[in-house]
Design an enzyme around this catalytic site. Structure first.
Site, PDB file in Angstrom:
ATOM      1  N   ARG A 102      -2.059  -5.986  -8.546  1.00  0.00           N
ATOM      2  CA  ARG A 102      -0.882  -6.802  -8.257  1.00  0.00           C
ATOM      3  C   ARG A 102      -0.773  -7.866  -9.325  1.00  0.00           C
ATOM      4  NH1 ARG A 102      -3.126  -7.543  -2.316  1.00  0.00           N
ATOM      5  NH2 ARG A 102      -4.961  -7.284  -3.614  1.00  0.00           N
TER       6      ARG A 102
ATOM      7  N   HIS B  71       0.847  -1.203   0.000  1.00  0.00           N
ATOM      8  CA  HIS B  71       0.000   0.000   0.000  1.00  0.00           C
ATOM      9  C   HIS B  71       0.886   1.258   0.000  1.00  0.00           C
ATOM     10  CE1 HIS B  71      -2.995  -2.756   2.213  1.00  0.00           C
ATOM     11  NE2 HIS B  71      -3.605  -2.449   1.088  1.00  0.00           N
TER      12      HIS B  71
ATOM     13  N   SER C  71      -2.840  -8.114   2.561  1.00  0.00           N
ATOM     14  CA  SER C  71      -3.084  -8.066   4.007  1.00  0.00           C
ATOM     15  C   SER C  71      -3.563  -9.428   4.492  1.00  0.00           C
ATOM     16  CB  SER C  71      -4.130  -6.999   4.337  1.00  0.00           C
ATOM     17  OG  SER C  71      -3.708  -5.741   3.870  1.00  0.00           O
TER      18      SER C  71
ATOM     19  N   LYS D 227     -15.248  -7.864   4.094  1.00  0.00           N
ATOM     20  CA  LYS D 227     -14.243  -8.675   4.782  1.00  0.00           C
ATOM     21  C   LYS D 227     -14.335  -8.332   6.268  1.00  0.00           C
ATOM     22  CE  LYS D 227     -11.191  -7.699   0.900  1.00  0.00           C
ATOM     23  NZ  LYS D 227     -10.015  -6.948   0.450  1.00  0.00           N
TER      24      LYS D 227
HETATM   25  P1  ADP Z   1      -9.976  -3.580  -0.461  1.00  0.00           P
HETATM   26  O1  ADP Z   1     -10.742  -4.317   0.576  1.00  0.00           O
HETATM   27  O2  ADP Z   1     -10.597  -2.263  -0.847  1.00  0.00           O
HETATM   28  O3  ADP Z   1      -9.552  -4.380  -1.651  1.00  0.00           O
HETATM   29  P2  ADP Z   1      -7.207  -3.534   0.375  1.00  0.00           P
HETATM   30  O4  ADP Z   1      -6.630  -2.819   1.543  1.00  0.00           O
HETATM   31  O5  ADP Z   1      -7.074  -5.005   0.350  1.00  0.00           O
HETATM   32  O6  ADP Z   1      -8.704  -3.083   0.344  1.00  0.00           O
HETATM   33  O7  ADP Z   1      -6.642  -2.918  -0.960  1.00  0.00           O
HETATM   34  C1  ADP Z   1      -6.829  -1.591  -1.332  1.00  0.00           C
HETATM   35  C2  ADP Z   1      -6.237  -1.418  -2.717  1.00  0.00           C
HETATM   36  O8  ADP Z   1      -4.822  -1.554  -2.620  1.00  0.00           O
HETATM   37  C3  ADP Z   1      -6.711  -2.446  -3.747  1.00  0.00           C
HETATM   38  O9  ADP Z   1      -6.837  -1.813  -5.001  1.00  0.00           O
HETATM   39  C4  ADP Z   1      -5.598  -3.463  -3.763  1.00  0.00           C
HETATM   40  O10 ADP Z   1      -5.505  -4.091  -5.040  1.00  0.00           O
HETATM   41  C5  ADP Z   1      -4.391  -2.560  -3.496  1.00  0.00           C
HETATM   42  N1  ADP Z   1      -3.289  -3.300  -2.881  1.00  0.00           N
HETATM   43  C6  ADP Z   1      -3.312  -4.082  -1.791  1.00  0.00           C
HETATM   44  N2  ADP Z   1      -2.100  -4.636  -1.559  1.00  0.00           N
HETATM   45  C7  ADP Z   1      -1.293  -4.176  -2.540  1.00  0.00           C
HETATM   46  C8  ADP Z   1       0.066  -4.401  -2.902  1.00  0.00           C
HETATM   47  N3  ADP Z   1       0.849  -5.247  -2.227  1.00  0.00           N
HETATM   48  N4  ADP Z   1       0.548  -3.762  -3.968  1.00  0.00           N
HETATM   49  C9  ADP Z   1      -0.247  -2.941  -4.692  1.00  0.00           C
HETATM   50  N5  ADP Z   1      -1.530  -2.709  -4.444  1.00  0.00           N
HETATM   51  C10 ADP Z   1      -2.057  -3.316  -3.382  1.00  0.00           C
END
Ligand code: ADP
Length: 161
Positions: A91, A18, A129, A42
């Protein structure tokens, strides 16, 4: 020229993936609001308050970042704050379908708002995550994925040696 972008997500917890995206977005937009969603399907491990605090700490030295939280639709938050660009991360190809559906749904609901996808540094392209929580519950070394204060918080909640 857009001045402001919005990066919404669960951030449960925020990872270096992130953070990588936040830094990339700041190369394009002078101001970035990172907003933690309340109503995620989630079941979150950390409260919104905890997730906001982690994001604030991790981005403390970045100019132009504002951390906030929101309830309801992302596009309603964006409109309220006069934001025309959403940032999301891609990703692996596995992210594509969900992100594509969401971007097109948001476009149908708010045609003036664009979604911009950014790709992280390759070493974070498999980091999620969800995976992090699994690894934390087994006591893995998380130092290449999150800073020590987040590793500690994860293990406090998940690891029973
Ligand atoms: P959500 O529940 O909205 O998907 P996340 O916190 O899992 O929330 O992800 C928020 C955004 O950040 C999403 O677009 C996800 O693809 C992106 N994201 C999460 N982890 C990574 C990472 N390691 N690298 C790049 N983007 C990421």
């Amino acid at each position: 020229m857009c001045q402001r972008a919005l990066y919404p997500g669960s951030f449960d917890p925020v990872t270096y993936g992130h953070l990588d995206l936040i830094k990339r977005a700041l190369l394009i937009f002078p101001e970035l609001i990172v907003a933690v969603a309340h109503n995620t399907h989630k079941k979150p491990l950390f409260t919104v308050k905890e997730r906001v605090a982690m994001l604030k700490r991790l981005t403390a030295d970045l100019k132009g970042v504002i951390i906030d939280d929101f309830n309801g639709l992302v596009i309603d938050y964006a409109r309220k704050h006069k934001i025309k660009v959403l940032i999301r991360g891609l990703r692996m190809i596995s992210d594509f379908e969900y992100e594509f559906q969401m971007a097109l749904t948001n476009r149908r609901l708010a045609s003036e708002i664009e979604t911009v996808f950014l790709m992280p540094q390759e070493s974070y392209s498999y980091l999620s995550s969800k995976l992090l929580k699994e690894a934390a519950s087994m006591g893995a070394d998380l130092s290449s994925f999150v800073p020590p204060f987040i590793e500690k918080a994860l293990k406090k909640k998940l690891f029973r040696p």
